[in-house]
Design a protein around this motif. Sequence first.
Motif, PDB file in Angstrom:
ATOM      1  N   LYS A  87       3.855  14.313-112.471  1.00 55.26           N
ATOM      2  CA  LYS A  87       3.976  13.356-111.371  1.00 55.26           C
ATOM      3  C   LYS A  87       3.936  14.058-110.023  1.00 55.26           C
ATOM      4  CE  LYS A  87       7.057   9.715-109.634  1.00 55.26           C
ATOM      5  NZ  LYS A  87       8.355   9.020-109.855  1.00 55.26           N
ATOM      6  N   LYS A  88       4.681  15.172-109.904  1.00 54.10           N
ATOM      7  CA  LYS A  88       4.698  15.909-108.635  1.00 54.10           C
ATOM      8  C   LYS A  88       3.348  16.542-108.343  1.00 54.10           C
ATOM      9  CE  LYS A  88       9.636  17.023-108.783  1.00 54.10           C
ATOM     10  NZ  LYS A  88      10.652  18.109-108.897  1.00 54.10           N
ATOM     11  N   PHE A 119       0.626  13.187-107.989  1.00 51.63           N
ATOM     12  CA  PHE A 119       0.880  11.979-107.200  1.00 51.63           C
ATOM     13  C   PHE A 119       1.828  12.182-106.024  1.00 51.63           C
ATOM     14  CE2 PHE A 119      -0.044  10.650-111.581  1.00 51.63           C
ATOM     15  CZ  PHE A 119      -1.142   9.835-111.353  1.00 51.63           C
ATOM     16  N   GLU A 120       2.396  13.336-105.849  1.00 52.12           N
ATOM     17  CA  GLU A 120       3.371  13.551-104.766  1.00 52.12           C
ATOM     18  C   GLU A 120       2.972  14.742-103.910  1.00 52.12           C
ATOM     19  OE1 GLU A 120       7.247  13.899-106.527  1.00 52.12           O
ATOM     20  OE2 GLU A 120       7.199  11.858-107.333  1.00 52.12           O
TER      21      GLU A 120
END
Length: 353
Positions: free
Chosen positions: A17-18, A21-22
């Motif tokens: 996720k990091k 998407f971050e």
Amino acid sequence: MTWYVVDALDKAFGRTKKCLFEPFDFWKWMKLVIIVMLIGGAGSNFNGGGNNYSSDGYNLPESGATDSFTDTFRGFIDQIPTDPGMGLIIGIIVLIFILILFFSYVSSVMEFVFVESLVSNDVRFWEYSRRYLRKGLGLFLFRILTGIFLLAVIAIMALPFVLPLIGASGENYADVIASNIISLIFLLIGIILVTAIIGGVISSFINLSIPVAIYTESGIFRAFSNVFRQFRKDWKQIVVYWFGRILLGLVVGIAVAIILLIVMVAVGLFILFVDMLLYLALSALLTGSDAIIWMILVPLILIQTILFILLLAFIALPASVFMKYHMLTFLQQWYTDVEIPVFDMQQINEELY
């Protein structure tokens, strides 16, 4: 007892996720997609071709069979320099073989580039590619040796069926095969299962060895030896890891396949509808000029195909990244002697202390 393959799930999901998407970075995704495609699109598995040799007299002790084989071979050799078609075929085969070797080497280099990109969360395609040319060569050679080993295993398993054929004459081939058809079926199933298991085990050790080779500054052969030594110390975790990865791969693969199927149908139908409308419009404007119409449509369809493949690769990317992060997270917990500086380790350490 704690099983690392299960514990790694949450952290691997968070790291994916990091990383992706971050924040969301299109060009970062693009570079990762290219890396994954180069890894998966190369011919890294060396499979022996099934060559069938036959003649009227196969029993070598018979002089007629030997003469027939010699005449056939001499005729083939004499034909090579004089037949342009044969020369072209051989040239194409050699070119394909060279391309397979080249892309296999590229795939090996990209394995290291992919790991380094995810560990650092900083994708530097050309810098990492230059950095790992030598390690990629070692992995490339290791895979060739692995392929040769698997071919040897296949050859040894096939001997019980091949030996009766060697002793049979040309007229008895059909009878020998018919009498051993059941054995042949079980032999093929056995060869597939054994080579799949051995190949899967070796591939698993190789994947675990790649980060070890990077962060211990050693070659892939030494890293493989170190991973195997750790396996001997703590084999239970690896056995559970293998079964866990099979189950996880099935779940992730099914989920991605469903999503890709939906996208392929929806986008494919949309593209088909647009192309049909464009074809009808061009047909109305350029009446009787089919050649010009297809000169316009063919490049457009080619571009659409490339974009469609990239779209599918983009959709499948999170699965590849997650599976690699899962492997790296498991390796961190299982092989604590190797320090893998994953980008979020400093934050995790601050939270712990």
